[in-house]
Enzyme design. Structure first.
Site, PDB file in Angstrom:
ATOM      1  N   THR A  40       0.663  -1.238  -0.060  1.00 54.86           N
ATOM      2  CA  THR A  40       0.078   0.016   0.210  1.00 54.86           C
ATOM      3  C   THR A  40       0.967   1.116   0.105  1.00 54.86           C
ATOM      4  O   THR A  40       0.386   2.209  -0.573  1.00 54.86           O
ATOM      5  CB  THR A  40      -0.981   0.022   1.220  1.00 54.86           C
ATOM      6  N   TYR A  54      -8.306   0.787  -3.394  1.00 53.94           N
ATOM      7  CA  TYR A  54      -6.876   1.425  -4.069  1.00 53.94           C
ATOM      8  C   TYR A  54      -6.087   0.093  -4.615  1.00 53.94           C
ATOM      9  O   TYR A  54      -6.557  -0.929  -4.314  1.00 53.94           O
ATOM     10  CB  TYR A  54      -6.042   2.008  -3.414  1.00 53.94           C
ATOM     11  N   SER A  87       1.766  -7.766  -0.594  1.00 55.65           N
ATOM     12  CA  SER A  87       2.642  -8.737   0.204  1.00 55.65           C
ATOM     13  C   SER A  87       1.899  -9.954   0.572  1.00 55.65           C
ATOM     14  O   SER A  87       2.512 -11.022   0.884  1.00 55.65           O
ATOM     15  CB  SER A  87       3.061  -8.129   1.507  1.00 55.65           C
ATOM     16  N   THR A 120       1.553  -4.491   4.221  1.00 54.05           N
ATOM     17  CA  THR A 120       1.343  -4.621   5.625  1.00 54.05           C
ATOM     18  C   THR A 120       0.867  -6.176   6.083  1.00 54.05           C
ATOM     19  O   THR A 120       1.097  -6.546   6.774  1.00 54.05           O
ATOM     20  CB  THR A 120       0.141  -3.712   6.267  1.00 54.05           C
ATOM     21  N   ASP A 121       0.160  -6.786   4.998  1.00 50.48           N
ATOM     22  CA  ASP A 121      -0.187  -8.196   5.174  1.00 50.48           C
ATOM     23  C   ASP A 121       0.705  -9.083   5.508  1.00 50.48           C
ATOM     24  O   ASP A 121       0.324 -10.012   6.694  1.00 50.48           O
ATOM     25  CB  ASP A 121      -0.929  -8.803   3.941  1.00 50.48           C
ATOM     26  N   LYS A 193       0.298  -7.324  12.544  1.00 43.63           N
ATOM     27  CA  LYS A 193      -0.846  -6.586  12.300  1.00 43.63           C
ATOM     28  C   LYS A 193      -2.249  -6.935  12.848  1.00 43.63           C
ATOM     29  O   LYS A 193      -2.204  -8.098  12.987  1.00 43.63           O
ATOM     30  CB  LYS A 193      -1.040  -6.860  10.501  1.00 43.63           C
ATOM     31  N   GLU A 313      -2.335 -28.171  27.738  1.00 40.08           N
ATOM     32  CA  GLU A 313      -3.688 -28.638  27.001  1.00 40.08           C
ATOM     33  C   GLU A 313      -3.304 -30.167  26.520  1.00 40.08           C
ATOM     34  O   GLU A 313      -4.480 -30.729  26.094  1.00 40.08           O
ATOM     35  CB  GLU A 313      -3.895 -27.751  25.666  1.00 40.08           C
TER      36      GLU A 313
HETATM   37  N1  DAS Z   1      -2.445  -6.046   0.178  1.00 43.22           N
HETATM   38  C1  DAS Z   1      -1.631  -5.396   1.081  1.00 43.22           C
HETATM   39  C2  DAS Z   1      -0.161  -5.655   1.112  1.00 43.22           C
HETATM   40  O1  DAS Z   1       0.358  -5.456   0.277  1.00 43.22           O
HETATM   41  C3  DAS Z   1      -1.973  -3.767   1.002  1.00 43.22           C
HETATM   42  C4  DAS Z   1      -0.984  -3.139   2.311  1.00 43.22           C
HETATM   43  O2  DAS Z   1      -1.652  -2.728   3.292  1.00 43.22           O
HETATM   44  O3  DAS Z   1       0.257  -2.932   2.126  1.00 43.22           O
HETATM   45  O4  DAS Z   1       0.265  -6.390   2.215  1.00 43.22           O
END
Ligand code: DAS
Length: 356
Positions: A40, A54, A87, A120-121, A193, A313
């Site tokens: 992103t 986006y 990602s 971020t993923d 995240k 467990e």
């Molecule tokens: N799809 C997400 C990624 O590329 C977009 C982001 O949040 O960076 O990890």
């Protein structure tokens, strides 16, 4: 000498000394390399109102850096476009390629710090992988954004600025891979995240290491788990990663997914269990059978915080299973894959999960 010629010569002298002064000042600045992979932070939306709708991985690294002239006050920065992907599309092959590039740059005496721009993923997987396998005490700082640069109150530019500040900061050395997000300095080992649509998306149950505010870092804690220079794993000796799969625990889940993971050739299955890594009574025999066929069974938990206790467990000693400590399933998957490049001994694997 006419006044004109005198003033021209003095003007040239001033210009020359200014240029030399600037060059010396820049030369004195740390050298930071920004490795761009997409996400992103390189995204673009149709309008400023699009903060969640986006396309990721569109803007090249040169344009990202050109949009931040303030970086020149922090470091001498250059960019490399390693990938241009969202990602969620990272593969083990891409992880290894990126880590080898980071390692090569870390060995370059002219490089003082490295920033990796990333989606971020799966940033948490990449940051943990790098902290396990790159042997350097130079700063390696992961950075992303939750909004594309085209959106109102986009967060990418300040996150990138903070990441370069950290990569140029001697205090960042020896602290493992770091994550710069939303003013926080986070540990690449245990941060992840935790929210999927807000700019304060990243965090760790153990808290931040510090903050970056107005171009300056403020440190309050340091990681205690082994990493980078102290790691027994080295990307220069790793070319591929073994197949490790995660099976998400839930009520009435049956055993088909464990069996499918086994059939896929998984060398380890991360059980993302309910509670403290609990296993349904009807699934125990399937997991024990897979263990007898050489598949490692690692009990993690779908619960975000806490850590999985051994023999709590489940009788892990009796079943020859491993527990993932405080690592979430996706980080446990990374550590299991890295560990399996060195050993398939359960006791060794458990030592590794307590250590990293
Ligand atoms: N799809 C997400 C990624 O590329 C977009 C982001 O949040 O960076 O990890």
């Amino acid at each position: 000498m006419s006044l004109y010629r005198f003033s021209l010569r003095s003007l040239l002298a001033v210009m020359l000394s200014t240029a030399v002064g600037f060059a010396m000042a820049q030369a004195a600045k740390p050298n930071v390399v920004v490795l761009a992979t997409g996400g992103t932070i390189a995204g673009a939306g149709a309008s400023a109102a699009n903060s969640a709708t986006y396309q990721a991985a569109k803007v090249p690294v040169e344009k990202l850096l050109a949009g931040l002239p303030e970086l020149a006050d922090v470091a001498s920065v250059r960019g490399e476009q390693v990938f241009q992907i969202a990602s969620e599309s990272f593969t083990n092959e891409k992880l290894v390629t990126l880590a080898k590039r980071v390692s090569a740059l870390a060995k370059d005496p002219t490089v003082d710090g490295i920033v990796v721009t990333h989606g971020t993923d799966t940033l948490e997987e990449t940051s943990f992988f790098l902290t396990l396998v790159v042997h350097t005490d130079k700063p390696i700082v992961m950075v992303a954004s939750m909004r594309p640069g085209t959106a109102m109150s986009a967060d990418g530019m300040l996150n990138l600025y903070d990441a370069v500040v950290l990569a140029a900061d001697k205090e960042s050395r020896g602290k493992g891979v770091l994550i710069a997000m939303n003013d926080d300095i986070l540990s690449g080992r245990d941060a992840g995240k935790r929210i999927n649509i807000k700019t304060n998306a990243f965090g760790s149950q153990w808290g931040a290491l510090g903050m970056v505010v107005e171009g300056r870092s403020y440190w309050f804690r340091a990681p205690v788990k082994r990493h980078t220079m102290a790691s027994e794993f080295d990307i220069d000796k790793i070319d591929t990663l073994p197949n490790v799969q995660i099976v998400y625990g839930s009520g009435d889940m049956g055993t088909a997914l464990y069996e499918a993971a086994g059939k896929s050739g998984a060398k380890a299955i991360i059980h993302a269990g309910t509670g403290n890594g609990s296993v349904a009574d009807y699934a125990v025999e399937t997991l024990r059978k897979l263990r007898s066929q050489g598949v490692q069974i690692v009990r993690s938990a779908r619960v975000p915080d806490g850590f999985v206790l051994r023999n709590s467990e489940q009788p892990d000693d009796k079943y020859d299973w491993v527990v993932a400590n405080d690592l979430n399933p996706q980080k446990a998957k990374i550590l299991a894959a890295v560990a399996l490049t060195k050993t398939s001994d359960t006791k060794e694997l458990q030592r590794i999960f307590w250590t990293y």
